[in-house]
Design a protein around this motif. Structure first.
Motif, PDB file in Angstrom:
ATOM      1  N   LEU A   7       0.857  -1.175   0.000  1.00 17.41           N
ATOM      2  CA  LEU A   7       0.000   0.000   0.000  1.00 17.41           C
ATOM      3  C   LEU A   7       0.899   1.232   0.000  1.00 17.41           C
ATOM      4  O   LEU A   7       1.686   1.435   0.927  1.00 17.41           O
ATOM      5  N   LEU A   9       0.921   5.024   0.333  1.00 17.36           N
ATOM      6  CA  LEU A   9      -0.034   6.003   0.871  1.00 17.36           C
ATOM      7  C   LEU A   9       0.031   7.330   0.135  1.00 17.36           C
ATOM      8  O   LEU A   9      -0.959   8.032   0.025  1.00 17.36           O
ATOM      9  N   VAL A  17       3.525   0.188   2.804  1.00 23.02           N
ATOM     10  CA  VAL A  17       3.000  -0.604   3.906  1.00 23.02           C
ATOM     11  C   VAL A  17       2.532  -1.959   3.365  1.00 23.02           C
ATOM     12  O   VAL A  17       1.943  -2.029   2.292  1.00 23.02           O
ATOM     13  N   ARG A  19       0.175  -4.919   2.842  1.00 22.09           N
ATOM     14  CA  ARG A  19      -1.264  -5.160   2.925  1.00 22.09           C
ATOM     15  C   ARG A  19      -1.564  -6.508   3.576  1.00 22.09           C
ATOM     16  O   ARG A  19      -2.709  -6.794   3.923  1.00 22.09           O
ATOM     17  N   THR A  43       1.471  -7.579   8.376  1.00 22.56           N
ATOM     18  CA  THR A  43       0.457  -6.648   7.855  1.00 22.56           C
ATOM     19  C   THR A  43       0.548  -5.301   8.573  1.00 22.56           C
ATOM     20  O   THR A  43       0.619  -5.250   9.794  1.00 22.56           O
ATOM     21  N   GLY A  44       0.586  -4.230   7.788  1.00 25.82           N
ATOM     22  CA  GLY A  44       0.598  -2.887   8.363  1.00 25.82           C
ATOM     23  C   GLY A  44       1.986  -2.340   8.631  1.00 25.82           C
ATOM     24  O   GLY A  44       2.136  -1.152   8.918  1.00 25.82           O
ATOM     25  N   HIS A  45       3.029  -3.198   8.559  1.00 22.40           N
ATOM     26  CA  HIS A  45       4.397  -2.734   8.830  1.00 22.40           C
ATOM     27  C   HIS A  45       5.018  -2.127   7.567  1.00 22.40           C
ATOM     28  O   HIS A  45       4.493  -2.262   6.461  1.00 22.40           O
ATOM     29  N   LYS A  46       6.156  -1.453   7.758  1.00 19.09           N
ATOM     30  CA  LYS A  46       6.724  -0.584   6.704  1.00 19.09           C
ATOM     31  C   LYS A  46       7.895  -1.231   5.950  1.00 19.09           C
ATOM     32  O   LYS A  46       8.727  -1.913   6.543  1.00 19.09           O
ATOM     33  N   LYS A  60       5.921   9.105   5.446  1.00 20.97           N
ATOM     34  CA  LYS A  60       4.734   8.242   5.333  1.00 20.97           C
ATOM     35  C   LYS A  60       3.521   9.151   5.191  1.00 20.97           C
ATOM     36  O   LYS A  60       3.350  10.078   5.977  1.00 20.97           O
ATOM     37  N   TYR A  61       2.714   8.888   4.216  1.00 20.37           N
ATOM     38  CA  TYR A  61       1.542   9.732   3.966  1.00 20.37           C
ATOM     39  C   TYR A  61       1.952  11.205   3.859  1.00 20.37           C
ATOM     40  O   TYR A  61       1.374  12.079   4.455  1.00 20.37           O
ATOM     41  N   ARG A  62       3.029  11.440   3.127  1.00 24.27           N
ATOM     42  CA  ARG A  62       3.573  12.764   2.827  1.00 24.27           C
ATOM     43  C   ARG A  62       4.053  13.522   4.079  1.00 24.27           C
ATOM     44  O   ARG A  62       4.206  14.736   4.064  1.00 24.27           O
ATOM     45  N   THR A  63       4.264  12.806   5.198  1.00 29.90           N
ATOM     46  CA  THR A  63       4.607  13.465   6.459  1.00 29.90           C
ATOM     47  C   THR A  63       5.801  12.762   7.107  1.00 29.90           C
ATOM     48  O   THR A  63       5.850  11.532   7.136  1.00 29.90           O
TER      49      THR A  63
END
Lengths: 102, 401
Positions: A7, A9, A17, A19, A43-46, A60-63
């Motif tokens: 995923l 972001l 991330v 899935r 799942t959910g880790h980077k 992550k997520y532009r931040t």
């Protein structure tokens, strides 16, 4: 083209991330470039998708979510061992600290 | 089209509720008994448990009793409590809403108060059937957002999708409120960069410094080992999950509980008390924050959950957006939106964001949420202390300057 197991972001992020639970050695493609997973990734880790230099922000997520402790390469698992907080957990929070920290 | 209820004060609600309000815990049971026969007919119970007066809870009840979703108010007093029932009564009366105050001691006790209260509620339910209707445009909507029962998926699916719904709402001119400042620690600079003016950025910084100090005094850890097990590495990352609820719009203002956004746009709600640390934790459970979002005029609440919260709220519908696809399969009867599809790759953040925004409009138009259908009407209000917001916090003040 980015693998369906990942995923992404935001297009500017340097991590993606998982899935689903992924095994070390899994071959994946991100933005058309192949990479191999360094470790088992739950799942959910980077997972790193662009080379990140020591001290560079992990995005992550532009931040920014902290800074790289060491060089991180595409396919590397990203967690506490190679990423540290820029925040002062002692809560000695002042205007100067925030500007420096962020 | 959203067909709302027009109040005498000119505001428009999406529900037409009779609120039964206990002014001390001693009047709670009697209030609940008054409500029970009408609990499926839009009669809700709210109140304040304390016997000693508190400016914050006074203001909260004044705002909640004059919320646009509320059409009539029954105040239930024991008779000897410290709550200022007279000011509350006058505030409701001035808003043009029917209001009645019953004192249990004066009325002769439990049974006579229940009988008198039910009679009045029945009259109001009948009268509310002829409440004038008026179209509500999206730019007139106020929507609040919260996350609870969070896990690693909350910040990946439900929160970003709710943020996208907020972007659509703000683009249409509506007002969106996000909060949980205790879980925005580490994002001070990011939020300051999004502030509409440099002065507002300064107010956001002061607010976040206060927040960090408050939690430090309480000894409340904001990053637990379980967060790392779930794939979160830093406090910034954990905060980012909560922050994703805010979407991408500029931050128009900083408000406190009971302040209504004066214009459309994105607002940050400061839920951390001012001054020295008193009265314990700032938000003892999710519904304390939901009540504050409603006191700010929110017509609808968006609630992201990963582990699976089941709560709704009194006075305003709660839309539950489930972040975790496994949780959704287990608890689908409680969930309005399955945002876990984003993680499974069967829907995009955009698609789920659009779905949430469409659902907001349908719920505003009368469609029942899952928690409403099941009768959830949770409510909690406790002691707090706030100073008024500074002059740079609202967009009107900035325009005037």
């Amino acid at each position: 083209m980015t693998a369906k197991e990942l995923l992404l972001l935001d297009a500017d992020d340097n991590i993606a991330v998982a899935r689903q639970d992924l095994k070390a050695g899994t071959r994946l493609e991100v933005h058309g470039s192949p990479m191999v997973l360094e470790r088992d990734t739950p799942t959910g880790h980077k997972i790193c998708i662009r080379p990140i230099a020591p001290g560079e922000k992990v995005i992550k997520y532009r931040t920014p979510i902290g800074s790289a402790r060491v060089p991180i390469m595409p396919g590397d698992y990203v967690h506490i061992h190679n990423l540290k907080s820029d925040y002062l957990p002692t809560y000695t929070l002042t205007g100067d600290n925030i500007r420096k920290g962020a | 089209m959203i067909n709302g209820y027009l109040r005498p004060d000119g505001r428009k609600g999406i529900r037409n509720i009779v609120a039964v309000v206990y002014l001390v815990e001693c009047a709670h049971h009697v209030s609940r008994e008054i409500q029970i026969p009408y609990r499926d007919q839009g009669v809700h119970v709210i109140g304040f448990p304390g016997c000693f007066p508190n400016d914050y809870s006074q203001r909260m009840l004044q705002k909640l009793c004059t919320h646009p979703n509320v059409g009539a108010v029954l105040l239930v007093s024991l008779g000897c409590e410290g709550f200022n029932r007279h000011t509350l009564y006058e505030t409701i009366e001035k808003s043009g809403r029917p209001v009645r105050l019953i004192g249990i001691q004066a009325a002769g006790g439990t049974k006579t108060t229940i009988a008198e209260g039910r009679k009045w509620v029945e009259e109001q339910l009948e009268a509310l059937k002829s409440t004038p209707r008026a179209e509500i445009k999206p730019h007139e909507l106020i929507v609040g957002t919260i996350c609870g029962g969070s896990d690693a998926t909350s910040g990946l699916t439900a929160n970003p999708a709710m943020g996208r719904a907020f972007d659509y709402l703000v683009a249409d001119g509506g007002a969106a409120i996000f909060e949980e400042t205790g879980e925005l620690i580490g994002l001070e600079q990011v939020m300051m960069d999004r502030a509409a003016t440099p002065e507002l950025a300064g107010e956001i910084l002061s607010c976040m410094q206060k927040t960090a100090k408050y939690y430090d005094t309480l000894g409340h850890a904001s990053f637990a080992p379980g967060n790392a097990d779930g794939g979160l590495t830093t406090i910034e990352e954990k905060s980012l999950g909560a922050y994703a609820k805010s979407g991408q719009a500029a931050i128009s203002g900083l408000i406190k509980p009971g302040d209504e956004p004066p214009t459309g746009g994105l607002y940050l709600l400061d839920v951390i008390p001012d001054g020295e640390v008193r009265f314990g934790f700032p938000n003892i459970s999710d519904n304390a924050e939901i009540a504050e979002l409603i006191a700010c005029g929110s017509h609808v609440i968006l609630f992201a959950t990963g582990r699976g919260s089941v709560v709704g709220s009194a006075l305003a519908p709660v839309i539950k957006v489930c972040a975790n696809p496994h949780t959704y399969r287990r608890m689908s009867e409680d969930m309005d939106v399955n945002a876990g599809r984003i993680l499974e790759g069967t829907a995009s953040v955009d698609e789920v964001g659009r779905e949430i925004y469409d659902l907001i409009k349908r719920v505003a138009g009368g469609e029942q949420t899952k928690s409403e259908e099941m009768g959830h009407q949770e409510f909690i209000l406790t002691y707090k202390s706030f100073e008024p917001i500074g002059p740079s916090c609202l967009p009107t003040a900035q325009t005037a300057a």
